[in-house]
Design an enzyme around this catalytic site. Structure first.
Site, PDB file in Angstrom:
ATOM      1  CG  HIS A 113      -1.685  -1.002   1.059  1.00  0.00           C
ATOM      2  ND1 HIS A 113      -2.849  -1.641   0.241  1.00  0.00           N
ATOM      3  CD2 HIS A 113      -2.700  -1.940   2.415  1.00  0.00           C
ATOM      4  CE1 HIS A 113      -3.842  -1.757   0.410  1.00  0.00           C
ATOM      5  NE2 HIS A 113      -3.386  -3.142   2.284  1.00  0.00           N
ATOM      6  CG  ASP A 165      -3.008  -8.028   1.339  1.00  0.00           C
ATOM      7  OD1 ASP A 165      -1.801  -8.341   2.195  1.00  0.00           O
ATOM      8  OD2 ASP A 165      -4.106  -7.833   1.038  1.00  0.00           O
ATOM      9  CG  HIS A 223      -6.116  -5.257   2.206  1.00  0.00           C
ATOM     10  ND1 HIS A 223      -5.542  -6.400   3.125  1.00  0.00           N
ATOM     11  CD2 HIS A 223      -8.087  -5.305   3.177  1.00  0.00           C
ATOM     12  CE1 HIS A 223      -6.530  -6.608   4.495  1.00  0.00           C
ATOM     13  NE2 HIS A 223      -7.727  -5.659   4.156  1.00  0.00           N
ATOM     14  CG  ASP A 238      -4.646  -9.851   4.025  1.00  0.00           C
ATOM     15  OD1 ASP A 238      -3.815  -8.867   4.393  1.00  0.00           O
ATOM     16  OD2 ASP A 238      -4.765 -10.043   2.683  1.00  0.00           O
TER      17      ASP A 238
END
Ligand SMILES: O=C(CCC1CCCC1)NO
Ligand SMILES: [Zn+2]
Length: 369
Positions: A143, A180, A182, A268
């Site tokens: 991120h 991931d 996200h 995740d």
């Protein structure tokens, strides 16, 4: 198969404090007992401990991390941002732009070691010292923006390693696959107009950053067609992810012909993660690793470097991680049967659903796959 493994105890010493979780920081005065920040060392340490007691760790080739240099960082980040992190870390500490990313005392040095650990893994694979590698680094990176920390990420570890592979090691084409849960918004931003780096992100639709990673974002300018977002619906499980790999990720890699594949390995998307709503099982992550490694064997002599990203489930991160590293090393440990039993079918929908297939087909149409 020789698999490299990057680890350093200092990764566990990035102190994210005793916040009441990223969503509940405003509730911190109302929680007793308070909880540790969701991004803490536990699941990473548990993952490594399972590699150890399963006997797999002894079969991996240790790769010692080093601190990334400012020159290496500034191939992706602004110099001002790197200096900002150093100052905060040396002083009172601070936060990233989204109020969830802690830059604590000493974070700078650990984040340098995290980025440098992935670079060392890339060098070990490109030197032929190992066939592939897993860098169990912390803090995570996908991120991080060129000028900002966010989403628990400080430096863009994988993006920085991709620049290293291109600029220092002379590779022409590097692919980044982000599983991931996200969106890999930082990685996407770093290469959005660059046709030499293919960025692929499979993520829960609009989960984090909010509304980030729509399928329409396919790159710009010379980079048009070299960004692939797969915003899967909440509840997507092993079947949806396997279909997305078979119908989108592998064909995109085959079209791009990478000389190296980097993986932003967030765990995740697992079925019990507190920060995602997907249904991937340890067996499912193992299958994704199999599909990716099979493609890498055909495309780039198996050159794959995985860098740890998110993953917060106390129960499933270790077993998802072990399933992946077993595939990298080509080894079945005695824990394999346990892995296969975890999260049995009856606990959640694992078969590909029509609405998940429909999303995959929408992405294929946009991406020309
Ligand atoms: O695992 C992560 C961190 C996601 C959280 C950052 C703030 C709320 C959700 N990114 O991949
Ligand atoms: Zn994540």
């Amino acid at each position: 198969m020789q698999t490299g493994f990057v680890w350093h105890e200092r990764y566990m010493w990035h102190n994210t404090g005793r916040a009441s979780g990223p969503f509940l920081s405003d509730a911190s005065g109302w929680m007793e007992p308070d909880i540790r920040h969701t991004e803490n060392s536990d699941t990473k340490r548990r993952f490594r401990n399972l590699l150890d007691v399963s006997g797999l760790l002894d079969q991996l080739v240790p790769i010692a991390p080093r601190a990334a240099t400012v020159e290496e960082l500034t191939r992706f980040h602004t110099a001002a941002y790197v200096e900002h992190v150093r100052e905060l870390s040396a002083g009172a500490g601070g936060e990233g732009v989204d109020g969830t990313t802690v830059i604590g005392k000493g974070t700078y040095e650990v984040a340098l070691l995290s980025a440098g650990g992935v670079i060392e893994a890339v060098d070990a694979v490109l030197d032929g010292t190992v066939d592939n590698a897993y860098a169990l680094v912390r803090p995570c990176g996908h991120h991080a923006l060129p000028d900002a920390a966010m989403g628990f990420c400080i430096f863009g570890n994988v993006a920085i390693a991709a620049h290293h592979a291109r600029v220092v090691r002379g590779l022409r084409r590097v692919a980044i696959v982000d599983w991931d849960v996200h969106h890999g918004n930082g990685t996407q931003a770093g290469f959005y107009d660059d046709p030499n780096v293919l960025t692929i992100s499979l993520h829960q639709d609009s989960c984090f950053p909010p509304e980030s990673g729509p399928l329409e974002e396919t790159g710009e300018g010379a980079g048009e067609g070299f960004n692939l977002n797969v915003p899967l619906p909440p509840g997507s499980g092993d079947g949806a992810y396997e279909a997305a790999f078979e119908q989108l990720v592998i064909p995109a890699l085959e079209r791009f012909q990478p000389e190296l594949i980097l993986v932003a390995s967030g765990l995740d998307a697992s079925a019990m993660d507190p920060l995602g709503r997907m249904m991937v099982s340890p067996k499912g992550y193992g299958r994704l690793a199999e599909l990716l490694l099979d493609a890498a064997a055909r495309l780039c002599d198996g050159r794959v470097v995985m860098a740890h990203e998110g993953g917060y489930s106390a129960e499933l991160v270790p077993f998802c991680g072990l399933a992946i590293v077993e595939r990298l090393a080509g080894v079945e440990t005695e824990v394999r049967d346990t892995i296969l039993q975890l999260f049995p079918e009856h606990m959640g929908q694992q078969q590909l659903q029509p609405h998940e297939q429909a999303l995959i087909e929408r992405v294929a149409a946009v991406a020309g796959l």
